[in-house]
Design an enzyme around this catalytic site. Structure first.
Site, PDB file in Angstrom:
ATOM      1  N   LYS A 113       0.870  -1.151  -0.096  1.00  0.00           N
ATOM      2  CA  LYS A 113      -0.001   0.066  -0.054  1.00  0.00           C
ATOM      3  C   LYS A 113       0.825   1.163  -0.107  1.00  0.00           C
ATOM      4  CE  LYS A 113      -4.301  -1.384   1.870  1.00  0.00           C
ATOM      5  NZ  LYS A 113      -5.512  -1.393   2.799  1.00  0.00           N
ATOM      6  N   LYS A 195      -4.286 -11.643  -6.436  1.00  0.00           N
ATOM      7  CA  LYS A 195      -5.665 -11.735  -5.525  1.00  0.00           C
ATOM      8  C   LYS A 195      -6.857 -10.817  -6.122  1.00  0.00           C
ATOM      9  CE  LYS A 195      -6.567  -9.074  -1.578  1.00  0.00           C
ATOM     10  NZ  LYS A 195      -6.731  -8.840  -0.181  1.00  0.00           N
ATOM     11  N   LYS A 198     -10.984  -5.472  -4.754  1.00  0.00           N
ATOM     12  CA  LYS A 198     -11.944  -4.376  -5.680  1.00  0.00           C
ATOM     13  C   LYS A 198     -11.121  -3.142  -5.944  1.00  0.00           C
ATOM     14  CE  LYS A 198     -12.882  -3.345  -0.771  1.00  0.00           C
ATOM     15  NZ  LYS A 198     -13.311  -3.918   0.344  1.00  0.00           N
TER      16      LYS A 198
HETATM   17  P1  AMP Z   1     -10.127  -6.651   2.373  1.00  0.00           P
HETATM   18  O1  AMP Z   1     -11.207  -6.430   1.281  1.00  0.00           O
HETATM   19  O2  AMP Z   1      -8.933  -6.706   2.109  1.00  0.00           O
HETATM   20  O3  AMP Z   1     -10.605  -5.544   3.568  1.00  0.00           O
HETATM   21  O4  AMP Z   1     -10.535  -7.973   3.018  1.00  0.00           O
HETATM   22  C1  AMP Z   1     -11.557  -8.428   3.793  1.00  0.00           C
HETATM   23  C2  AMP Z   1     -11.649  -9.916   4.139  1.00  0.00           C
HETATM   24  O5  AMP Z   1     -11.856 -10.574   2.999  1.00  0.00           O
HETATM   25  C3  AMP Z   1     -10.452 -10.299   4.799  1.00  0.00           C
HETATM   26  O6  AMP Z   1     -10.590 -11.547   5.591  1.00  0.00           O
HETATM   27  C4  AMP Z   1      -9.535 -10.966   3.528  1.00  0.00           C
HETATM   28  O7  AMP Z   1      -8.650 -11.677   3.950  1.00  0.00           O
HETATM   29  C5  AMP Z   1     -10.777 -11.334   2.477  1.00  0.00           C
HETATM   30  N1  AMP Z   1     -10.624 -11.465   1.211  1.00  0.00           N
HETATM   31  C6  AMP Z   1     -10.191 -10.352   0.387  1.00  0.00           C
HETATM   32  N2  AMP Z   1      -9.793 -10.508  -0.828  1.00  0.00           N
HETATM   33  C7  AMP Z   1      -9.989 -11.947  -0.917  1.00  0.00           C
HETATM   34  C8  AMP Z   1      -9.742 -12.935  -1.604  1.00  0.00           C
HETATM   35  N3  AMP Z   1      -9.443 -12.343  -3.040  1.00  0.00           N
HETATM   36  N4  AMP Z   1      -9.599 -14.065  -1.613  1.00  0.00           N
HETATM   37  C9  AMP Z   1     -10.085 -14.725  -0.301  1.00  0.00           C
HETATM   38  N5  AMP Z   1     -10.387 -13.705   0.387  1.00  0.00           N
HETATM   39  C10 AMP Z   1     -10.443 -12.444   0.472  1.00  0.00           C
END
Ligand code: AMP
Ligand code: TRP
Length: 330
Positions: A113, A195, A198
Protein backbone atom coordinates in the site's frame (compact mmCIF):
# COMPACT_ATOMS: atom_id res chain seq x y z
CA UNK A 1 -17.93 -25.32 28.72
CA UNK A 2 -17.73 -21.71 27.61
CA UNK A 3 -18.04 -21.11 23.89
CA UNK A 4 -14.86 -20.17 22.06
CA UNK A 5 -14.69 -16.58 20.85
CA UNK A 6 -14.42 -15.61 17.19
CA UNK A 7 -13.54 -12.12 15.97
CA UNK A 8 -13.29 -10.76 12.44
CA UNK A 9 -13.86 -7.61 10.44
CA UNK A 10 -14.03 -6.06 6.99
CA UNK A 11 -13.32 -2.47 5.98
CA UNK A 12 -16.21 -0.37 4.67
CA UNK A 13 -14.16 0.82 1.75
CA UNK A 14 -16.54 0.07 -1.09
CA UNK A 15 -18.41 -2.80 -2.59
CA UNK A 16 -17.29 -6.28 -1.62
CA UNK A 17 -16.06 -8.84 -4.12
CA UNK A 18 -16.92 -12.52 -4.20
CA UNK A 19 -13.37 -12.94 -2.86
CA UNK A 20 -14.47 -11.23 0.36
CA UNK A 21 -17.57 -13.38 0.40
CA UNK A 22 -15.88 -16.73 -0.22
CA UNK A 23 -12.73 -15.95 1.77
CA UNK A 24 -14.40 -14.26 4.73
CA UNK A 25 -18.12 -13.68 5.28
CA UNK A 26 -19.36 -17.05 4.04
CA UNK A 27 -17.19 -18.75 6.64
CA UNK A 28 -18.32 -16.38 9.37
CA UNK A 29 -21.91 -17.50 8.87
CA UNK A 30 -21.03 -21.12 9.49
CA UNK A 31 -19.31 -20.20 12.76
CA UNK A 32 -22.12 -18.27 14.40
CA UNK A 33 -24.03 -21.29 15.75
CA UNK A 34 -21.07 -22.84 17.48
CA UNK A 35 -19.04 -19.87 18.73
CA UNK A 36 -19.38 -16.53 20.45
CA UNK A 37 -18.84 -14.34 17.38
CA UNK A 38 -17.98 -10.65 17.00
CA UNK A 39 -18.10 -9.28 13.47
CA UNK A 40 -16.95 -5.73 13.10
CA UNK A 41 -17.15 -3.08 10.41
CA UNK A 42 -13.68 -1.61 10.74
CA UNK A 43 -14.22 2.03 9.79
CA UNK A 44 -11.16 3.20 11.76
CA UNK A 45 -9.02 1.01 9.53
CA UNK A 46 -10.61 2.32 6.36
CA UNK A 47 -9.43 5.92 6.89
CA UNK A 48 -5.81 4.84 6.43
CA UNK A 49 -6.60 5.65 2.81
CA UNK A 50 -8.54 8.83 1.95
CA UNK A 51 -12.33 8.41 2.15
CA UNK A 52 -15.05 10.74 0.98
CA UNK A 53 -17.17 11.28 4.16
CA UNK A 54 -20.44 10.79 2.31
CA UNK A 55 -19.22 7.54 0.75
CA UNK A 56 -17.79 6.26 4.00
CA UNK A 57 -21.16 6.68 5.71
CA UNK A 58 -22.94 4.96 2.83
CA UNK A 59 -20.41 2.13 2.59
CA UNK A 60 -20.59 1.49 6.33
CA UNK A 61 -24.35 1.05 6.31
CA UNK A 62 -24.22 -1.01 3.13
CA UNK A 63 -21.64 -3.31 4.64
CA UNK A 64 -23.91 -3.95 7.59
CA UNK A 65 -26.73 -4.77 5.15
CA UNK A 66 -24.36 -7.14 3.31
CA UNK A 67 -23.45 -8.87 6.59
CA UNK A 68 -27.13 -9.42 7.31
CA UNK A 69 -27.96 -10.42 3.73
CA UNK A 70 -25.19 -13.03 3.75
CA UNK A 71 -26.84 -14.64 6.75
CA UNK A 72 -25.21 -13.16 9.83
CA UNK A 73 -27.88 -13.09 12.48
CA UNK A 74 -27.77 -10.40 15.20
CA UNK A 75 -29.53 -12.83 17.53
CA UNK A 76 -26.58 -15.19 17.25
CA UNK A 77 -23.58 -12.88 16.87
CA UNK A 78 -22.51 -9.35 17.72
CA UNK A 79 -22.44 -7.02 14.70
CA UNK A 80 -20.95 -3.60 15.35
CA UNK A 81 -19.09 -0.60 14.00
CA UNK A 82 -15.52 -0.18 15.23
CA UNK A 83 -15.65 3.60 15.85
CA UNK A 84 -18.61 3.08 18.21
CA UNK A 85 -16.32 1.33 20.67
CA UNK A 86 -13.54 3.63 21.86
CA UNK A 87 -11.58 0.82 23.51
CA UNK A 88 -10.20 -0.17 20.07
CA UNK A 89 -8.32 3.11 19.62
CA UNK A 90 -7.26 3.10 23.27
CA UNK A 91 -5.78 -0.39 23.33
CA UNK A 92 -4.20 0.29 19.96
CA UNK A 93 -2.20 3.12 21.52
CA UNK A 94 -0.96 0.89 24.32
CA UNK A 95 0.03 -1.87 21.91
CA UNK A 96 1.82 0.58 19.63
CA UNK A 97 4.25 1.31 22.48
CA UNK A 98 5.08 -2.38 22.49
CA UNK A 99 5.38 -2.84 18.72
CA UNK A 100 8.71 -2.81 16.91
CA UNK A 101 9.16 -0.57 13.88
CA UNK A 102 11.13 -3.38 12.23
CA UNK A 103 8.30 -5.89 12.39
CA UNK A 104 5.73 -3.34 11.21
CA UNK A 105 7.86 -2.30 8.26
CA UNK A 106 8.04 -5.93 7.12
CA UNK A 107 4.25 -6.24 6.73
CA UNK A 108 3.47 -7.13 3.11
CA UNK A 109 0.24 -5.13 3.02
CA UNK A 110 2.05 -2.04 4.31
CA UNK A 111 4.81 -2.42 1.76
CA UNK A 112 2.31 -2.80 -1.07
CA UNK A 113 0.00 0.00 0.00
CA UNK A 114 2.77 2.46 0.80
CA UNK A 115 4.33 1.81 -2.59
CA UNK A 116 1.02 2.56 -4.23
CA UNK A 117 0.66 5.81 -2.26
CA UNK A 118 4.23 6.87 -3.00
CA UNK A 119 5.46 9.84 -0.99
CA UNK A 120 3.91 11.00 2.27
CA UNK A 121 2.75 7.63 3.51
CA UNK A 122 0.57 8.29 6.55
CA UNK A 123 1.49 6.78 9.91
CA UNK A 124 -1.90 5.07 10.16
CA UNK A 125 -1.02 2.81 7.27
CA UNK A 126 2.06 1.77 9.24
CA UNK A 127 0.27 1.13 12.54
CA UNK A 128 -2.76 -0.46 10.86
CA UNK A 129 -1.85 -3.99 12.08
CA UNK A 130 -1.52 -2.74 15.67
CA UNK A 131 -5.13 -1.53 15.59
CA UNK A 132 -6.11 -4.88 14.15
CA UNK A 133 -4.34 -6.62 17.05
CA UNK A 134 -6.29 -4.43 19.47
CA UNK A 135 -9.57 -5.41 17.76
CA UNK A 136 -8.83 -9.06 18.27
CA UNK A 137 -7.25 -9.01 21.73
CA UNK A 138 -9.99 -6.88 23.33
CA UNK A 139 -12.49 -9.71 22.90
CA UNK A 140 -10.10 -12.45 24.03
CA UNK A 141 -10.69 -14.09 20.66
CA UNK A 142 -9.63 -17.71 20.23
CA UNK A 143 -10.15 -17.80 16.47
CA UNK A 144 -9.88 -15.22 13.71
CA UNK A 145 -11.34 -16.28 10.35
CA UNK A 146 -9.56 -14.37 7.58
CA UNK A 147 -8.17 -14.84 4.10
CA UNK A 148 -4.57 -15.87 3.55
CA UNK A 149 -3.47 -12.23 3.10
CA UNK A 150 -4.14 -11.42 6.76
CA UNK A 151 -1.99 -14.17 8.23
CA UNK A 152 1.00 -11.91 8.81
CA UNK A 153 -1.14 -9.39 10.69
CA UNK A 154 -2.45 -12.15 12.88
CA UNK A 155 1.08 -13.22 13.67
CA UNK A 156 1.67 -9.72 15.01
CA UNK A 157 -1.45 -9.93 17.17
CA UNK A 158 -0.12 -13.17 18.63
CA UNK A 159 3.32 -11.66 19.27
CA UNK A 160 1.81 -8.65 21.00
CA UNK A 161 -0.44 -10.79 23.18
CA UNK A 162 2.53 -12.90 24.25
CA UNK A 163 4.76 -9.89 24.80
CA UNK A 164 2.18 -8.23 27.03
CA UNK A 165 1.46 -11.44 28.92
CA UNK A 166 5.17 -11.99 29.54
CA UNK A 167 5.94 -8.44 30.58
CA UNK A 168 2.98 -8.14 32.98
CA UNK A 169 0.97 -11.30 33.62
CA UNK A 170 -1.45 -13.43 31.59
CA UNK A 171 -4.01 -10.97 30.22
CA UNK A 172 -4.73 -11.77 26.60
CA UNK A 173 -5.79 -14.94 24.90
CA UNK A 174 -3.31 -15.72 22.10
CA UNK A 175 -5.51 -15.95 18.98
CA UNK A 176 -5.28 -18.52 16.19
CA UNK A 177 -5.94 -17.75 12.54
CA UNK A 178 -8.71 -19.73 10.90
CA UNK A 179 -7.83 -19.95 7.23
CA UNK A 180 -9.77 -22.30 5.02
CA UNK A 181 -7.69 -24.19 2.48
CA UNK A 182 -10.17 -23.68 -0.33
CA UNK A 183 -11.30 -20.20 -1.20
CA UNK A 184 -8.77 -18.51 1.07
CA UNK A 185 -7.36 -16.73 -1.92
CA UNK A 186 -9.70 -16.06 -4.82
CA UNK A 187 -7.65 -14.66 -7.67
CA UNK A 188 -8.29 -11.90 -10.20
CA UNK A 189 -10.21 -13.10 -13.25
CA UNK A 190 -7.81 -11.11 -15.42
CA UNK A 191 -4.58 -12.18 -13.73
CA UNK A 192 -4.69 -15.42 -11.75
CA UNK A 193 -1.34 -14.56 -10.11
CA UNK A 194 -2.98 -11.64 -8.32
CA UNK A 195 -5.57 -11.62 -5.54
CA UNK A 196 -9.08 -10.61 -6.57
CA UNK A 197 -9.49 -7.12 -5.17
CA UNK A 198 -11.99 -4.31 -5.52
CA UNK A 199 -9.09 -1.88 -5.88
CA UNK A 200 -8.12 -3.54 -9.19
CA UNK A 201 -7.92 -1.02 -12.04
CA UNK A 202 -9.58 -3.47 -14.39
CA UNK A 203 -13.16 -4.09 -13.31
CA UNK A 204 -13.23 -7.34 -15.27
CA UNK A 205 -10.80 -8.70 -12.68
CA UNK A 206 -13.40 -8.92 -9.94
CA UNK A 207 -17.05 -9.82 -9.40
CA UNK A 208 -18.90 -7.80 -6.78
CA UNK A 209 -21.47 -9.35 -4.46
CA UNK A 210 -23.95 -6.79 -5.80
CA UNK A 211 -23.02 -7.16 -9.51
CA UNK A 212 -25.87 -7.51 -12.00
CA UNK A 213 -26.31 -10.83 -13.88
CA UNK A 214 -25.21 -9.36 -17.21
CA UNK A 215 -21.99 -8.02 -15.67
CA UNK A 216 -21.27 -11.37 -14.07
CA UNK A 217 -21.78 -13.15 -17.41
CA UNK A 218 -19.45 -10.73 -19.17
CA UNK A 219 -16.73 -10.94 -16.53
CA UNK A 220 -16.77 -14.74 -16.38
CA UNK A 221 -16.73 -14.99 -20.16
CA UNK A 222 -13.66 -12.77 -20.35
CA UNK A 223 -11.83 -14.54 -17.52
CA UNK A 224 -8.29 -15.49 -18.44
CA UNK A 225 -7.74 -19.24 -18.91
CA UNK A 226 -5.09 -21.17 -20.86
CA UNK A 227 -4.65 -23.20 -24.01
CA UNK A 228 -4.63 -26.60 -22.31
CA UNK A 229 -8.39 -26.97 -22.71
CA UNK A 230 -9.09 -29.30 -19.78
CA UNK A 231 -11.21 -28.36 -16.75
CA UNK A 232 -8.77 -29.53 -14.11
CA UNK A 233 -7.79 -28.26 -10.68
CA UNK A 234 -4.06 -27.90 -11.15
CA UNK A 235 -1.35 -25.34 -10.42
CA UNK A 236 -0.38 -25.42 -14.08
CA UNK A 237 -3.78 -23.91 -14.89
CA UNK A 238 -4.14 -21.09 -12.36
CA UNK A 239 -7.02 -19.40 -14.21
CA UNK A 240 -9.14 -22.55 -14.46
CA UNK A 241 -8.18 -23.58 -10.93
CA UNK A 242 -9.52 -20.29 -9.63
CA UNK A 243 -12.77 -20.64 -11.60
CA UNK A 244 -13.27 -24.16 -10.24
CA UNK A 245 -12.84 -22.81 -6.72
CA UNK A 246 -15.47 -20.16 -7.32
CA UNK A 247 -17.79 -22.75 -8.85
CA UNK A 248 -17.34 -25.04 -5.86
CA UNK A 249 -17.88 -22.25 -3.32
CA UNK A 250 -21.22 -21.25 -4.83
CA UNK A 251 -22.56 -24.66 -5.87
CA UNK A 252 -21.19 -26.55 -2.83
CA UNK A 253 -20.13 -29.30 -5.30
CA UNK A 254 -16.75 -30.85 -4.60
CA UNK A 255 -13.77 -30.06 -6.83
CA UNK A 256 -13.69 -33.69 -8.00
CA UNK A 257 -17.35 -33.63 -8.97
CA UNK A 258 -16.82 -30.49 -11.00
CA UNK A 259 -13.78 -31.93 -12.78
CA UNK A 260 -15.78 -35.07 -13.63
CA UNK A 261 -18.80 -33.12 -14.85
CA UNK A 262 -16.69 -31.19 -17.36
CA UNK A 263 -14.53 -34.04 -18.61
CA UNK A 264 -14.21 -33.69 -22.36
CA UNK A 265 -16.23 -30.46 -22.34
CA UNK A 266 -14.65 -27.14 -23.32
CA UNK A 267 -14.14 -23.95 -21.34
CA UNK A 268 -17.06 -22.21 -23.07
CA UNK A 269 -19.75 -24.37 -21.50
CA UNK A 270 -17.92 -24.45 -18.17
CA UNK A 271 -17.84 -20.66 -18.04
CA UNK A 272 -21.49 -20.35 -19.06
CA UNK A 273 -22.52 -22.65 -16.23
CA UNK A 274 -20.20 -20.94 -13.78
CA UNK A 275 -21.78 -17.56 -14.48
CA UNK A 276 -25.24 -19.00 -13.75
CA UNK A 277 -24.03 -20.69 -10.56
CA UNK A 278 -22.63 -17.37 -9.31
CA UNK A 279 -25.74 -15.43 -10.35
CA UNK A 280 -28.06 -17.89 -8.58
CA UNK A 281 -25.82 -17.95 -5.50
CA UNK A 282 -25.83 -14.16 -5.24
CA UNK A 283 -29.52 -13.64 -6.06
CA UNK A 284 -30.93 -14.26 -2.56
CA UNK A 285 -28.17 -12.14 -1.02
CA UNK A 286 -28.91 -9.26 -3.36
CA UNK A 287 -32.65 -9.47 -2.69
CA UNK A 288 -32.11 -9.40 1.06
CA UNK A 289 -29.61 -6.58 0.73
CA UNK A 290 -32.22 -4.43 -1.04
CA UNK A 291 -34.81 -5.05 1.62
CA UNK A 292 -32.38 -4.27 4.49
CA UNK A 293 -31.32 -1.04 2.81
CA UNK A 294 -34.97 0.02 2.77
CA UNK A 295 -35.13 -0.43 6.54
CA UNK A 296 -32.64 2.02 8.04
CA UNK A 297 -34.32 1.87 11.45
CA UNK A 298 -33.64 -1.82 11.64
CA UNK A 299 -30.00 -1.37 10.62
CA UNK A 300 -29.63 1.28 13.33
CA UNK A 301 -31.11 -1.00 15.96
CA UNK A 302 -28.67 -3.75 14.96
CA UNK A 303 -25.53 -1.61 15.22
CA UNK A 304 -26.69 0.05 18.43
CA UNK A 305 -27.34 -3.23 20.15
CA UNK A 306 -24.03 -4.59 18.83
CA UNK A 307 -22.05 -1.60 20.11
CA UNK A 308 -23.54 -1.95 23.57
CA UNK A 309 -22.43 -5.55 23.90
CA UNK A 310 -19.02 -4.87 22.33
CA UNK A 311 -18.39 -1.93 24.67
CA UNK A 312 -19.18 -4.00 27.72
CA UNK A 313 -16.87 -6.87 26.79
CA UNK A 314 -13.99 -4.77 25.47
CA UNK A 315 -13.99 -2.46 28.48
CA UNK A 316 -13.40 -5.37 30.80
CA UNK A 317 -10.18 -6.17 28.94
CA UNK A 318 -9.11 -2.55 28.64
CA UNK A 319 -9.50 -1.89 32.37
CA UNK A 320 -7.43 -4.96 33.14
CA UNK A 321 -4.71 -3.72 30.78
CA UNK A 322 -4.69 -0.23 32.27
CA UNK A 323 -4.44 -1.62 35.79
CA UNK A 324 -1.51 -3.86 34.91
CA UNK A 325 0.38 -1.09 33.17
CA UNK A 326 0.14 1.07 36.28
CA UNK A 327 -2.50 3.55 35.21
CA UNK A 328 -4.80 4.65 38.02
CA UNK A 329 -8.14 3.11 37.04
CA UNK A 330 -11.14 5.07 38.18
P1 AMP B 1 -10.27 -6.61 2.42
O1 AMP B 1 -11.20 -6.47 1.28
O2 AMP B 1 -8.84 -6.69 1.97
O3 AMP B 1 -10.53 -5.63 3.51
O4 AMP B 1 -10.54 -8.06 3.05
C1 AMP B 1 -11.64 -8.39 3.85
C2 AMP B 1 -11.63 -9.89 4.14
O5 AMP B 1 -11.82 -10.62 2.92
C3 AMP B 1 -10.31 -10.41 4.71
O6 AMP B 1 -10.58 -11.45 5.63
C4 AMP B 1 -9.57 -10.93 3.51
O7 AMP B 1 -8.65 -11.92 3.84
C5 AMP B 1 -10.73 -11.49 2.67
N1 AMP B 1 -10.39 -11.40 1.25
C6 AMP B 1 -10.21 -10.28 0.51
N2 AMP B 1 -9.94 -10.57 -0.76
C7 AMP B 1 -9.93 -11.92 -0.86
C8 AMP B 1 -9.70 -12.84 -1.93
N3 AMP B 1 -9.42 -12.44 -3.17
N4 AMP B 1 -9.79 -14.16 -1.65
C9 AMP B 1 -10.09 -14.59 -0.42
N5 AMP B 1 -10.30 -13.78 0.63
C10 AMP B 1 -10.23 -12.46 0.42
N1 TRP C 1 -7.21 -5.99 8.16
C1 TRP C 1 -8.37 -6.73 7.78
C2 TRP C 1 -8.52 -6.70 6.26
O1 TRP C 1 -8.06 -5.82 5.59
C3 TRP C 1 -9.61 -6.19 8.43
C4 TRP C 1 -9.56 -6.30 9.91
C5 TRP C 1 -9.40 -5.29 10.80
C6 TRP C 1 -9.65 -7.49 10.66
N2 TRP C 1 -9.41 -5.76 12.06
C7 TRP C 1 -9.57 -7.09 12.04
C8 TRP C 1 -9.81 -8.84 10.34
C9 TRP C 1 -9.59 -8.03 13.06
C10 TRP C 1 -9.84 -9.78 11.38
C11 TRP C 1 -9.73 -9.37 12.72
O2 TRP C 1 -9.14 -7.57 5.75
Amino acid sequence: MEKKVVFSGVQPSGSLTIGNYIGAIKNWVSLQDEYECYYCIVDLHSITVPQEPKNLRKNTLELLAVYLACGLDPEKCTLFIQSHVSAHAELSWVLSTMSYMGQLSRMTQYKEKSQRVGENVNAGLFTYPVLMAADILLYQADLVPVGEDQKQHLELARDLAERFNNRYSPTFKVPEPLIKKEGARIMSLQNPQKKMSKSDDNENGYILILDKPEDIRRKVKRAVTDSIGVVRYSDEQPGIKNLIEIYSAFSKDSIEDIEKRYEGIGYGKFKEDLAEVVIEGLRPIQEKFDSYMKNKDYLESVYKQGAEKARYISNKTLRKVYRKIGFIVN
